[in-house]
Design an enzyme around this catalytic site. Structure first.
Site, short mmCIF file in Angstrom:
data_model
loop_
_atom_site.label_atom_id
_atom_site.label_comp_id
_atom_site.label_asym_id
_atom_site.label_seq_id
_atom_site.Cartn_x
_atom_site.Cartn_y
_atom_site.Cartn_z
N SER A 6 0.80 -1.23 0.00
CA SER A 6 0.00 0.00 0.00
C SER A 6 0.83 1.28 0.00
CB SER A 6 -0.96 0.02 1.20
OG SER A 6 -2.07 -0.81 0.94
N LYS A 58 0.10 3.70 -2.70
CA LYS A 58 -0.90 4.76 -2.61
C LYS A 58 -0.28 6.15 -2.46
CE LYS A 58 -4.60 1.84 -0.70
NZ LYS A 58 -4.01 0.52 -0.41
N SER A 81 -6.42 3.07 4.39
CA SER A 81 -5.72 2.36 3.32
C SER A 81 -6.70 1.62 2.42
CB SER A 81 -4.67 1.39 3.87
OG SER A 81 -3.68 1.11 2.91
N LYS A 136 2.83 6.54 5.61
CA LYS A 136 1.99 5.48 5.04
C LYS A 136 2.52 4.11 5.41
CE LYS A 136 -1.59 4.19 2.73
NZ LYS A 136 -1.68 3.00 3.61
#
Length: 401
Positions: free
Chosen positions: A62, A65, A122, A227
């Site tokens: 992720s 992202k 997320s 993140k």
């Protein structure tokens, strides 16, 4: 070439420089970090402080992202999207596996809520909805992601999807992720507050799904992003960033003036392939704390302050001020700030015209006779050519000197 491209390239060179610096006894050695790959950047000083396998190809999970967010923020800047604008939820977005925001096709969700769902939860569903809203289709959005990676200087990165689920050929490196995260923060500071949100859920979705997976947001008040990521192949990953205040970064003042408020120093850690959610947080915290204690940042020159004023020939002015539009900061081993030395390397002679912002020279910074950083110096103002008689006179002087 713009300023941020130069900064990104300097970070790439810095990672190579770190390897040679680590051989010197006076350079701090990082702690043992239980991760497949890691990188620690002093964002304020634009330096790599530590690295292990920074060019190892890894699955970003992720962390993907971050690039999706970069393109969404760019669309907001270009007025192609608006935070209050609502976007539909397609069947594709609704059926996304993995972490979710839990939106469905009956909803029209504001862009700002989708951003929060992508960052805080997320949510793969929110990510796909945003990708379709920006580019019309996921496939076109992925093309934009790869184009942007090339523009940002991420040569080892290849995207196959916007959310980060495992897919053949979807890979990056710690170095490229450091470049992306640094550019995201530099280019879109107005949106960074989303990464510090601890809890969020969209109305009508499960209350149990409201917590940011970045545990450092709950453990360290100086951490404000960035993140998390996890797949079976990638392991547990975290890009964390913190801001702490230090007196060495205070603006320069005249002797006898009141002491200024301390300046802010930002570090960024990239930890990839840790064993658990807790491990990625603990190892990231260890790396950040080491960076702040083993290294200190020293401001050498304020933004727009001249680091050198060499003579200029055949110009309307006799000298040119060389410096940077941002403050020149260097990270040095703790306690060695008084031993910083610098020298300016430049072509000779300098002949007008010189354009404002033109790269002219290099400030070479060392500590304990160990090279730390090379900083490009630019002309802080332009120097026009002198008139015909001034140019002729300087031509004679250059010839006889």
């Amino acid at each position: 070439m713009n300023l941020f491209t130069l900064r990104a390239r300097a970070l790439l060179a810095g990672a190579c420089l770190f390897v040679s610096l680590a051989c010197a006894a006076q350079i701090p050695q990082p702690p043992e970090i239980a991760a497949r790959s890691f990188l620690l950047l002093d964002v304020t000083a634009n330096q790599v402080l530590a690295a292990h396998e920074p060019d190892l190809a890894v699955e970003p999970a992720s962390l993907t992202k971050l690039m999706t967010a970069y393109l969404v923020f760019d669309a907001l800047r270009a007025k192609k999207l608006d935070l209050a604008q609502t976007l539909p939820v397609s069947e594709r977005a609704w059926k996304m596996p993995g972490s979710r925001m839990f939106i469905d096709p009956k909803m029209k969700v504001p862009v700002e809520d989708l951003i929060k769902g992508m960052i805080v939860q997320s949510g793969n569903d929110a990510t796909v909805a945003l990708a379709e809203g920006v580019a019309g289709s996921v496939e076109r959005f992925v093309q934009l992601m790869n184009e942007q990676a090339r523009i940002l200087g991420m040569p080892a990165t290849k995207y196959r999807n916007p959310e980060g689920l495992t897919e053949t050929g979807h890979s990056t490196t710690a170095r490229d992720l450091g470049t992306l995260a640094t550019r995201l923060m530099a280019d879109f500071p107005q949106y960074l507050h989303y990464y510090a949100i601890r809890k969020y859920r969209y109305e009508g979705t499960p209350a149990a799904n409201d917590t940011n997976r970045n545990l450092l947001l709950f453990r360290d008040p100086t951490v404000d992003g960035l993140k998390t990521g996890h797949t079976d192949a990638a392991g547990y990953c975290l890009i964390a960033t913190a801001r702490r205040e230090y007196a060495n970064l205070a603006p320069a003042v005249a002797a006898g003036a009141p002491a200024p408020a301390p300046g802010t120093r930002r570090l960024l850690s990239v930890v990839l392939g840790a064993a658990s959610e807790n491990a990625r947080a603990s190892e990231s915290q260890k790396l950040l704390n080491w960076g702040y204690t083993a290294w200190e940042a020293v401001k050498l020159f304020d933004a727009g302050q001249a680091a050198a004023t060499p003579a200029v020939w055949k110009g309307r002015q006799g000298v040119v001020r060389l410096g940077r539009p941002e403050a020149i900061v260097v990270a040095v081993p703790a306690g060695s700030g008084a031993r910083i030395t610098s020298q300016v390397a430049r072509p000779e002679p300098l002949v007008a015209p010189l354009a404002k912002g033109q790269a002219i020279a290099t400030l070479k910074i060392s500590v304990n006779q160990t090279a730390l950083r090379d900083v490009p110096l630019v002309a802080l103002e332009g120097v026009d050519s002198a008139g015909i008689f001034g140019r002729a006179w300087d031509a004679v002087r250059l010839w006889v000197r």
